[in-house]
Structures are given as structure tokens and as C-alpha cells.
Design an enzyme around this catalytic site. Structure first.
Site, short mmCIF file in Angstrom:
data_model
loop_
_atom_site.label_atom_id
_atom_site.label_comp_id
_atom_site.label_asym_id
_atom_site.label_seq_id
_atom_site.Cartn_x
_atom_site.Cartn_y
_atom_site.Cartn_z
CE LYS A 227 6.44 -66.18 44.64
NZ LYS A 227 5.10 -66.67 44.37
N1 GLU Z 1 3.34 -65.08 41.59
C1 GLU Z 1 2.13 -65.80 41.32
C2 GLU Z 1 1.85 -66.80 42.42
O1 GLU Z 1 2.29 -66.64 43.54
C3 GLU Z 1 2.08 -66.37 39.92
C4 GLU Z 1 3.14 -67.38 39.59
C5 GLU Z 1 3.18 -67.80 38.12
O2 GLU Z 1 2.36 -67.35 37.35
O3 GLU Z 1 4.06 -68.61 37.81
O4 GLU Z 1 1.13 -67.74 42.24
#
Ligand code: GLU
Length: 419
Positions: free
Chosen positions: A106
Site C-alpha cells: 500500500k
Molecule cells: N485500494 C483497493 C483496496 O484497498 C484496491 C487495491 C488494488 O486494486 O490493488 O483493496
């Protein structure tokens, strides 16, 4: 935010809670509680008036036992290193619950994107992409959208990466616009998985979704799509919706598409004339409804507020909206909580489909995307319920972690430890 629980400590507590039901050695489990590495960087950006501003940014690569690190990038003034670490850990277990071949990562930039011009945002995003370039890649770490980022930012990151690498590599990032290699169905995918989880949950609990009263906290991409699909596909009654400006209430149920149009036009929900009255976010979270969907940020419900929650079922569209204290109270009160790592996993699942399509240079129809997503969410739901029943687990979050941790540990033990 109801309280300032540290999300990273919440993640570690969730893993500890599940460990009691797992046959995993404590040292093996311990490595699943810390990120493998965290990039912290300071981005210098030229503002429109010619001055320079520095923005702190992070990328946490939590665990790569099951595949490349995967997870979004958020722009928010409240971003912290520990928040990004927690969110990257939740991605590990989310990808494992829906059984897609990724680890977790992240990123985040400490910024209020509303205070920046489009040009400033583009320079900020490209600057972050330049810092990320050595550690991301189609086989290494694949970012995606998160809070306050979307197709536009993903397209900039892809373009920066491909320019610097002198190649084409659309699979380096997901959540792109269709013309830049995005997938059909990706924008709706997170909210769609929340709707599917609610559908499966109501079916499992023997409750009716048509006519059920639903309150949704947060009207961004996840919350607004979940609300609309619950209304359009299942005849649920969306009685309350909120955003950062406040909540609107209508016991007969909103026309969600019309409400969304109003929000797009005015920038907020408040003042909508289809509402009987307005209320605070906290009022919304304690409404007597069949289904509550927290779809905003972490820590929306803490231990104290949990005592006042009157919903029967909670399906989490946000990441980490309940603190561990809240979980304890709600478990005691027999409120069924269906966790984020299942209920919002549609986003990353369709990101996976996007990545597969990018790598094959072969694109799917929206119908195929939605069918494959539905299959994945239903299978994940069944695995979670099987564990919940077989191991007599206290709640569905613990069940999700039990399923996910077992999968990550298996991948790690099969690979062995590098000396
Ligand atoms: N930000 C989204 C989540 O928290 C999507 C992450 C992604 O598609 O890699 O799952």
C-alpha cells in the site's frame, strides 16, 4: 473518526485473535505481523506559483509470499506510516481470502488533493512514480487506486514508469482508464463485492434483502456503488447515506442514482431535497437498520460507539472501519460483521483480472468480468463460512483471517527460508 486507534496495532491484534485457532508456530506467525520493507520519501513539487513544496509519501511492501505486492495508493492529509503499514497488511490477507496470486502492499501521500490544482497533482503523482520506479513492476509490486485516487492518477503513473523504463508495461499498475489498458467493471468492482457479500450474508443468515433497511457511511466509489446495486439489483431500501459533510435520512428509501447525481453536481449530500432530515455520521452509524455499510475510513466505529450500534448486520466496504474493541463488543451483541478483506475485495480481484488482460493483451467483456468476480466472492464467502462453522469461530473476521493466514503460511513454508 470515532477514535485514534493505531491501525497497525489493530492489524496485529486481528492476526493474534486468529492465531488462537491456527496450528501455526509463533515464530512463523510473527513474521506475518510486520512489513518486509517500507519506503519513506519526501517529494519536492513545483507549485503553480513557482514555489516548492515537500510532501511525505510511503510505500509499504508487507508480504510477498503469494506473489507480487499489490495494493492502492491514497492521497489524504491523515496518511501516516503506520496507517500505510496496516493497509498493506490488510491487502495480504485480502488477496489470500479471494485466492488471487498476490502479496500485499500500500502507498500513501500526506496531501489534501482538493487543495492542489490538476497540474500540481500531476507533478506530485509523477514525482511519486519516479521514486517508486525501482521497487514496482509487473512482477514486483503493482499499485492501484485507493482513497482520493483514480484512473487519472493511475494513467500518469503508468506513463511515467513506461517512459523511464523505455518499454510498455500496462500491468505495472491497475485501475487505469479503459483506453490506457484498464478493465471493464473495475470502477464498480469494490462496491459490487460489498453488494455480493451482503447478498450472500443475508442468504446465509436466512434474512430477506428485498425491503431490508440499509445505512451507508461514505458515498465515494465503494459506498455509492454498493448502495446503488443493493437498491437496483435487490430492492433494498437505502434509508441513510453520508459523506464528510454529514448524513441524509429518508425512511422510504433514496433513489441512489439521483442522490449520486446531486452529489456530483453540488459536491456534497447535504441540502438534498429528497431527504426527510439530516443527521450526523454518528447518528447514521447507530441507526436501527437491517444492514450497516461503513464505506469511509478506518476507525469509524470504536468500542464505545459499538455499544450504541443497532444494526443487525455490518458489511465493511472501507478498510479497517471497526477497531478490535468494537469487534469485541459487536461479537458479544451478536451483530454479524462481514469483514473488509472479503467485502471490499472486488477492487483488487478485478485489478487482478486487469493485470491478466494486460499481460495477455486480450481484453474481456464486462459480463465476463462480473461473472468471474461473482464466482470468486461466492467461493471466498463459502470458504469463510466453512471455517466459521468447522472451527466454531467467534465471528466472521476471525474466520477470514484463519482462512487467509493458512494460505499465506502454506506458501511461505513451501518456499522455505532464505538463509
Ligand atoms: N485500494 C483497493 C483496496 O484497498 C484496491 C487495491 C488494488 O486494486 O490493488 O483493496
Amino acid at each position: 473518526m470515532a477514535d485514534d486507534a493505531n491501525p497497525f496495532e489493530s492489524l496485529q491484534e486481528q492476526i493474534d485473535d486468529a492465531s488462537a485457532y491456527l496450528d501455526v508456530a509463533p515464530d512463523v506467525l510473527n513474521r506475518l505481523k510486520h512489513p518486509e520493507r517500507v519506503l519513506e520519501t519526501n517529494l519536492t513539487v513545483e507549485m503553480d506559483d513557482g514555489s516548492l513544496e515537500v510532501f511525505r509519501a510511503f510505500r509499504s511492501q508487507f508480504n510477498g509470499d503469494r506473489g507480487p505486492y499489490k495494493g492502492g495508493i491514497r492521497y489524504h492529509p491523515g496518511v501516516t506510516r503506520d496507517e500505510v503499514k496496516a493497509l498493506s497488511g490488510w491487502m495480504v490477507y485480502k488477496c489470500a481470502v479471494v485466492d488471487i496470486p498476490y502479496g500485499g502492499g500500500k502507498g500513501g501521500i500526506v496531501v489534501d488533493p482538493k487543495a492542489l490544482s490538476d497540474g500540481e497533482l500531476e507533478r506530485l503523482t509523477r514525482s511519486f512514480a519516479k521514486e517508486l520506479r525501482p521497487i514496482i513492476g509487473e512482477n514486483r509490486d503493482i499499485p492501484a487506486p485507493d482513497v482520493n485516487t483514480g484512473q487519472r492518477e493511475m494513467n500518469w503513473i503508468k506513463d511515467t514508469y513506461e517512459t523511464l523504463e523505455n518499454t510498455t508495461a500496462p500491468g505495472v499498475i491497475t485501475g487505469k482508464a479503459i483506453d490506457s489498458g484498464g478493465s471493464q467493471g473495475r470502477v464498480e468492482a469494490t462496491g459490487r463485492s460489498t453488494m455480493l457479500t451482503a447478498r450472500e450474508a443475508f442468504d446465509y443468515l436466512g434474512r430477506d434483502l428485498p425491503g431490508a433497511s440499509v445505512a451507508v457511511q461514505g458515498f465515494g466509489n465503494a459506498g455509492s456503488v454498493a448502495a446503488r446495486l443493493l437498491q437496483e439489483d435487490h430492492d433494498a431500501t437505502i434509508v441513510a447515506v453520508s459523506d464528510s459533510s454529514g448524513a441524509v435520512f429518508c425512511p422510504e428509501g433514496f433513489d441512489v442514482a439521483a442522490l449520486k447525481e446531486y452529489k456530483n453536481e453540488t459536491g456534497s449530500l447535504t441540502g438534498y431535497d429528497g431527504a426527510t432530515r439530516e443527521m450526523t455520521n454518528e447518528d447514521l452509524l447507530t441507526l436501527d437498520v437491517d444492514l450497516l455499510i461503513p464505506a469511509a475510513l478506518e476507525n469509524a466505529i470504536d468500542g464505545q460507539l459499538a455499544h450504541d450500534v443497532r444494526a443487525d448486520v455490518i458489511v465493511e466496504a472501507a478498510n479497517g472501519p471497526l477497531t478490535p474493541d468494537a469487534d469485541e463488543v459487536l461479537t458479544e451483541k451478536d451483530v454479524h460483521v462481514f469483514p473488509d478483506i472479503l467485502a471490499n475485495a472486488g477492487g483488487v480481484t478485478v485489478s487482478y483480472f486487469e493485470w491478466v488482460q494486460n499481460r495477455q493483451r486480450f481484453y474481456w467483456t464486462e459480463e465476463r468480468v462480473n461473472e468471474e468476480l461473482e464466482r470468486r466472492i461466492v467461493e471466498a464467502f463459502e470458504a469463510l463460512v466453512d471455517a466459521y462453522e468447522a472451527k466454531e469461530l467467534p465471528n466472521f473476521r476471525t474466520a477470514a483471517y484463519v482462512v487467509a493466514i493458512e494460505r499465506v503460511v502454506d506458501a511461505y513454508l513451501e518456499g522455505g527460508t532464505w538463509p
